[in-house]
Design an enzyme around this catalytic site. Structure first.
Site, PDB file in Angstrom:
ATOM      1  N   GLY A 188     -29.404  47.887 -13.114  1.00 32.19           N
ATOM      2  CA  GLY A 188     -30.755  47.451 -13.482  1.00 32.19           C
ATOM      3  C   GLY A 188     -31.341  46.486 -12.460  1.00 32.19           C
ATOM      4  O   GLY A 188     -30.612  45.724 -11.816  1.00 32.19           O
ATOM      5  N   ARG A 236     -27.735  54.142 -11.259  1.00 32.50           N
ATOM      6  CA  ARG A 236     -26.558  53.837 -12.077  1.00 32.50           C
ATOM      7  C   ARG A 236     -25.388  54.800 -11.847  1.00 32.50           C
ATOM      8  O   ARG A 236     -24.489  54.871 -12.670  1.00 32.50           O
ATOM      9  CB  ARG A 236     -26.941  53.836 -13.557  1.00 32.50           C
ATOM     10  CG  ARG A 236     -27.824  52.672 -13.975  1.00 32.50           C
ATOM     11  CD  ARG A 236     -27.809  52.471 -15.475  1.00 32.50           C
ATOM     12  NE  ARG A 236     -28.715  51.412 -15.885  1.00 32.50           N
ATOM     13  CZ  ARG A 236     -28.404  50.111 -15.874  1.00 32.50           C
ATOM     14  NH1 ARG A 236     -27.226  49.715 -15.465  1.00 32.50           N
ATOM     15  NH2 ARG A 236     -29.297  49.219 -16.269  1.00 32.50           N
ATOM     16  N   ASP A 293     -21.227  43.630 -13.578  1.00 34.97           N
ATOM     17  CA  ASP A 293     -19.758  43.644 -13.716  1.00 34.97           C
ATOM     18  C   ASP A 293     -19.161  45.020 -13.405  1.00 34.97           C
ATOM     19  O   ASP A 293     -18.167  45.115 -12.676  1.00 34.97           O
ATOM     20  CB  ASP A 293     -19.315  43.125 -15.086  1.00 34.97           C
ATOM     21  CG  ASP A 293     -20.020  43.808 -16.243  1.00 34.97           C
ATOM     22  OD1 ASP A 293     -21.068  44.443 -16.024  1.00 34.97           O
ATOM     23  OD2 ASP A 293     -19.528  43.717 -17.382  1.00 34.97           O
ATOM     24  N   ASP A 294     -19.791  46.089 -13.896  1.00 36.85           N
ATOM     25  CA  ASP A 294     -19.238  47.426 -13.649  1.00 36.85           C
ATOM     26  C   ASP A 294     -19.310  47.775 -12.160  1.00 36.85           C
ATOM     27  O   ASP A 294     -18.353  48.304 -11.591  1.00 36.85           O
ATOM     28  CB  ASP A 294     -20.007  48.495 -14.444  1.00 36.85           C
ATOM     29  CG  ASP A 294     -19.640  48.463 -15.930  1.00 36.85           C
ATOM     30  OD1 ASP A 294     -18.500  48.054 -16.248  1.00 36.85           O
ATOM     31  OD2 ASP A 294     -20.490  48.824 -16.766  1.00 36.85           O
ATOM     32  N   LYS A 336     -25.211  40.345  -9.562  1.00 38.52           N
ATOM     33  CA  LYS A 336     -26.587  40.580 -10.017  1.00 38.52           C
ATOM     34  C   LYS A 336     -26.600  40.991 -11.482  1.00 38.52           C
ATOM     35  O   LYS A 336     -25.741  41.760 -11.899  1.00 38.52           O
ATOM     36  CB  LYS A 336     -27.172  41.725  -9.178  1.00 38.52           C
ATOM     37  CG  LYS A 336     -28.470  42.279  -9.676  1.00 38.52           C
ATOM     38  CD  LYS A 336     -28.424  43.794  -9.981  1.00 38.52           C
ATOM     39  CE  LYS A 336     -27.591  44.174 -11.147  1.00 38.52           C
ATOM     40  NZ  LYS A 336     -27.751  45.545 -11.628  1.00 38.52           N
ATOM     41  N   THR A 337     -27.457  40.485 -12.273  1.00 43.17           N
ATOM     42  CA  THR A 337     -27.867  41.041 -13.565  1.00 43.17           C
ATOM     43  C   THR A 337     -28.705  40.012 -14.312  1.00 43.17           C
ATOM     44  O   THR A 337     -28.313  38.836 -14.401  1.00 43.17           O
ATOM     45  CB  THR A 337     -26.722  41.531 -14.486  1.00 43.17           C
ATOM     46  OG1 THR A 337     -27.306  41.972 -15.711  1.00 43.17           O
ATOM     47  CG2 THR A 337     -25.655  40.492 -14.802  1.00 43.17           C
ATOM     48  N   ASP A 368     -28.944  39.954 -17.312  1.00 44.66           N
ATOM     49  CA  ASP A 368     -28.248  39.688 -18.576  1.00 44.66           C
ATOM     50  C   ASP A 368     -27.442  38.387 -18.547  1.00 44.66           C
ATOM     51  O   ASP A 368     -27.095  37.852 -19.593  1.00 44.66           O
ATOM     52  CB  ASP A 368     -27.299  40.841 -18.917  1.00 44.66           C
ATOM     53  CG  ASP A 368     -28.045  42.134 -19.217  1.00 44.66           C
ATOM     54  OD1 ASP A 368     -29.285  42.119 -19.164  1.00 44.66           O
ATOM     55  OD2 ASP A 368     -27.384  43.154 -19.496  1.00 44.66           O
ATOM     56  N   TYR A 420     -49.198  36.103 -38.775  1.00 43.76           N
ATOM     57  CA  TYR A 420     -48.181  37.126 -38.476  1.00 43.76           C
ATOM     58  C   TYR A 420     -46.800  36.500 -38.279  1.00 43.76           C
ATOM     59  O   TYR A 420     -46.677  35.388 -37.761  1.00 43.76           O
ATOM     60  CB  TYR A 420     -48.491  37.838 -37.151  1.00 43.76           C
ATOM     61  CG  TYR A 420     -49.719  38.709 -37.159  1.00 43.76           C
ATOM     62  CD1 TYR A 420     -49.862  39.752 -38.071  1.00 43.76           C
ATOM     63  CD2 TYR A 420     -50.726  38.499 -36.214  1.00 43.76           C
ATOM     64  CE1 TYR A 420     -50.988  40.564 -38.046  1.00 43.76           C
ATOM     65  CE2 TYR A 420     -51.845  39.310 -36.183  1.00 43.76           C
ATOM     66  CZ  TYR A 420     -51.972  40.339 -37.109  1.00 43.76           C
ATOM     67  OH  TYR A 420     -53.074  41.128 -37.074  1.00 43.76           O
ATOM     68  N   ARG A 470     -37.811  42.207 -15.194  1.00 44.67           N
ATOM     69  CA  ARG A 470     -36.748  42.536 -14.239  1.00 44.67           C
ATOM     70  C   ARG A 470     -37.207  42.608 -12.782  1.00 44.67           C
ATOM     71  O   ARG A 470     -36.382  42.546 -11.876  1.00 44.67           O
ATOM     72  CB  ARG A 470     -36.087  43.871 -14.614  1.00 44.67           C
ATOM     73  CG  ARG A 470     -35.410  43.830 -15.966  1.00 44.67           C
ATOM     74  CD  ARG A 470     -34.420  44.928 -16.142  1.00 44.67           C
ATOM     75  NE  ARG A 470     -34.914  46.240 -15.773  1.00 44.67           N
ATOM     76  CZ  ARG A 470     -34.225  47.354 -15.917  1.00 44.67           C
ATOM     77  NH1 ARG A 470     -33.014  47.296 -16.439  1.00 44.67           N
ATOM     78  NH2 ARG A 470     -34.721  48.511 -15.566  1.00 44.67           N
TER      79      ARG A 470
END
Ligand code: FBP
Length: 548
Positions: free
Chosen positions: A79, A143, A173-174, A200-201, A203, A241, A425
Site C-alpha cells: 500500500g 502486491r 512486514d510481509d 513502510k506502512t 498502519d 448526527y 495514503r
C-alpha cells in the site's frame, strides 16, 4: 505532470538529515543478534543472514568504503504511504554522493517489475520532479508476493543485465520478510547482490525496539485527524448526527488510537482490547449504545465514533468464522464463484461448522458478501471492503429501538458514515515523513556502501531534533518469529499490534470515559509545512508517548 503551487514551493524543501550522515562516517558493529522468538528454527532457515550485528553509523573516516560507481535497484511494495518518493530521492542522492556515475533503477509496479523486467532508470530530472511529493506514482507499487526461487532467479537475470549490485525493497512486514528471504538466497548462491529493506506502512505495525515507526504513519494520521476534527466540528455545530468513522489499518489499531489521541472523539474502539476482553459483537454494540444513551440523557443526540478497519477479525466469533472461511474458499472458491449470486450465501453457510454458520447467518447480507469476498495475494481478508461502520451503526440503531420500547432510552439516533483510508495514503509528506524518508533512503545507500545485505535501514531517536537522529541498520532476521500462514509454519517479521500496557493506550484509557460523556473534541487542522517548528515538525502522539 501539472504542478500545484504547493508542490512547486515544496520541491525546494531540503529534508533535514542527522548530522552523522552529513560528513564522513563509518559503520560500527554491535553484538551478534538473535530473532525475537524461535531462534533455533530461524537460524536454521537463514544460515547466511542470521545473527549479524546491528549497525550504527558514527562520524569518522569511511572505513573500507567503495568509491567506484554502483548500480542500485529500488522497488515499492504494498500500500502507498506518504514519503516513498523521498526514500528514493535519499537513495539517489546517497549513491550519487558516493560516485556521480552511480545509477539508480526503479522497478515498475512493485515486485512484479523485478520479476517481469519492467524498469526505468531514475534520472536527476525524474527525481527532482518528485521530491517531497506524496504517492508512489514515480514507479508505482504492487502486491505481488516475491517468494519463489523462479521469481528470485528471474529477478537476478535483470539485475545482472543492468549491473545492479544492490536492491532496496520498500515495504511493510510481509515485503520485508520476503526481502530477507531474497537476501538469504542471493547470498547463498553468491549472486553478488545485496538486499536492503525499508520500513513502510501507514498502519504503523512494522515497529520494534530498533524500528521506532514505519514511514507514512505520521502523515496519514495527521490527514485523518484533520478530517475527523472537521467532522467533529460539523457534528458539534449541527448537533443532530452520530458519525461512524472507520479508519484504515488492516490489523493493528495504531491509526485509530493515534487519531483518537489527536481528536478526542466520544468513542474509539481498539481491536486489540476487544480481542483481549473476548468481546462479542453484541457486547460492542451495547457498549456503543450505552454511550449514545448517556449522551442523549444530557440532550446530546450527536457524537463521533472511531472504528478501526481490522476490528471484525479481532472479535473472537468473527475470527473463527473468517479462518474457516479462508480454508473453505481456498478449497471451494471456484464452486462458490460458479454459484448463482442468490444462492452464494447458503452455499457457504451450509459448508461451515454449526457455530460459524450461525455467526455467518446473523450478518446482514451486504457484510456477509464482503467477508466472503476475494482475498489479497497474502491471503488477507480485504478489510477495507467490509463496511464495519455501517454494520455497527445498524446494530446500535436496533438496540436503541429495543431500549426505547423498554423505556431505557429517549433520544434520536441519526447517523452518517465515513471511511478514511485512501485519502491519507498519498498525501504530501509531513516534515517528519519528508525528513524520515529521505534519511531512511540515504541510510540505505550507506548500508550498501558498507557492503551489507539482509538489513533494514533504521533511524532512531526520532522524537529528538533531526540533527540528533541515529542512523544504522538492523538485521531483518532479528525481527522474525515463526507463524502459521496458509497452513504452514513460516518465518515472518512479527507484526506490532497495539500494546495494551503501552503508554499510548494507557493515555487513551485514562481519558475515554470523560471524552464519551463530554464533548471534548479537538480540531487539529491541516498539516503545516512552513511555520513554527512546534507545529510543523511535531511527531505523532504515539511516538512521543512511547519514547517519553
Ligand atoms: P501496507 O501494509 O501494504 O502498507 O498497506 C496497508 C493498507 O493501507 C491497509 O491499511 C489497508 O487495509 C490496505 O492497505 C488496503 O489495501 P489495498 O490498497 O490493496 O486496497
Amino acid at each position: 505532470m501539472r504542478v500545484s503551487e504547493l508542490q512547486r514551493e515544496r520541491k525546494s524543501y531540503q529534508p533535514k538529515m542527522p548530522n552523522v550522515l552529513k560528513g564522513k562516517l563509518h559503520a560500527v558493529k554491535g553484538e551478534p543478534t538473535e530473532s525475537v522468538a524461535d531462534q533455533e528454527r530461524v537460524k536454521e532457515l537463514f544460515p547466511y543472514t542470521y545473527g549479524m550485528p546491528s549497525i550504527t553509523f558514527e562520524e569518522g573516516e569511511n572505513a573500507g568504503a567503495k568509491h567506484e560507481a554502483i548500480n542500485v535497484g529500488v522497488l515499492l511494495s504494498g500500500g502507498q504511504a506518504p514519503g516513498g518518493h523521498n526514500v528514493i530521492a535519499g537513495i539517489f542522492d546517497g549513491i550519487k554522493a558516493l560516485n556521480p556515475q552511480s545509477r539508480l533503477y526503479g522497478f515498475l509496479m512493485g515486485p512484479s517489475g523485478l520479476i517481469e523486467h519492467k524498469y526505468i532508470e531514475l534520472t536527476d530530472e525524474i527525481i527532482d520532479e518528485y521530491r517531497n511529493t506524496g504517492g508512489f506514482d514515480m514507479i508505482g507499487s504492487g502486491r505481488t508476493k516475491l517468494e519463489t526461487k523462479d521469481q528470485f532467479d528471474s529477478g537476478l537475470e535483470i539485475l545482472r543485465e543492468l549491473g545492479i549490485s544492490a536492491l532496496v525493497i520498500v515495504g511493510g512486514d510481509d515485503s520485508n520478510t520476503n526481502a530477507c528471504v531474497l537476501a538469504e538466497y542471493y547470498k547463498s548462491i553468491d549472486a553478488g547482490v545485496q538486499v536492503i529493506g525499508c520500513p513502510k506502512t501507514i498502519d504503523g505495525d512494522l515497529k520494534n525496539e530498533q524500528i521506532e515507526t514505519s514511514f507514512g504513519f505520521d502523515t496519514a494520521t495527521k490527514v485523518y485527524s484533520e478530517i475527523i476534527g472537521n467532522i467533529e466540528r460539523d457534528c458539534n455545530s449541527a448537533r443532530k448526527y452520530w458519525h461512524f468513522i472507520k479508519v484504515m489499518g488492516r490489523s493493528a489499531s495504531h491509526i485509530a488510537l493515534e487519531c483518537a489521541l489527536q481528536t478526542q472523539p466520544n468513542i474509539c474502539l481498539i481491536s486489540e482490547e476487544v480481542e483481549e476482553k473476548k468481546q462479542s459483537l453484541s457486547q460492542i454494540v451495547e457498549y456503543i449504545a450505552s454511550i449514545v444513551t448517556k449522551r442523549a440523557a444530557e440532550g446530546n443526540n450527536f457524537g463521533v465514533a472511531l472504528i478501526p478497519e481490522g476490528l471484525i477479525e479481532f472479535i473472537p466469533s468473527m475470527r473463527s468464522l473468517i479462518s474457516e472461511l479462508n480454508d473453505l474458499l481456498a478449497k471451494e472458491g471456484d464452486g462458490f464463484a460458479r454459484t448463482p449470486k442468490e444462492e452464494q450465501l447458503e452455499f457457504i453457510a451450509s459448508r461451515l461448522s454449526a457455530e460459524n454458520a450461525e455467526t455467518f447467518r446473523s450478518l446482514p447480507d451486504t457484510v456477509a458478501f464482503q467477508i466472503a469476498g476475494e482475498r489479497d495475494p497474502h491471503g488477507n481478508v480485504q478489510v477495507s471492503l467490509i463496511e464495519t461502520e455501517k454494520l455497527l451503526s445498524g446494530m446500535v440503531a436496533k438496540k436503541l429501538a429495543e431500549w426505547k420500547k423498554e423505556g431505557k432510552y429517549e433520544g434520536s439516533f441519526k447517523t452518517q458514515h465515513h471511511f478514511l483510508g485512501y485519502e491519507g495514503r498519498c498525501a504530501a509528506p509531513s516534515n517528519f515523513d519528508a525528513d524520515y524518508c529521505y534519511t531512511l533512503g540515504f541510510t540505505a545507500s550507506k548500508l550498501i556502501e558498507a557492503g551489507l545485505t539482509g538489513y533494514m535501514s533504521s533511524v532512531q531517536n526520532l522524537t529528538r531534533e533531526v540533527s540528533q537522529w541515529i542512523a544504522g541498520g538492523t538485521p531483518i532476521t532479528m525481527m522474525f518469529n515463526i507463524e502459521r500462514r496458509g497452513g504452514k509454519d513460516k518465518p515472518v517479521i512479527r507484526k506490532a499490534l497495539v500494546d495494551l500496557e503501552g503508554a499510548p493506550f494507557r493515555e487513551f484509557e485514562s481519558h475515554r470515559e470523560e471524552w464519551s460523556k463530554e464533548t471534548a473534541f479537538v480540531y487539529p487542522g491541516p498539516i503545516q509545512y512552513w511555520g513554527p517548528s512546534s507545529v510543523c515538525d511535531r511527531p505523532t502522539k504515539t511516538i512521543l508517548l512511547e519514547h517519553k
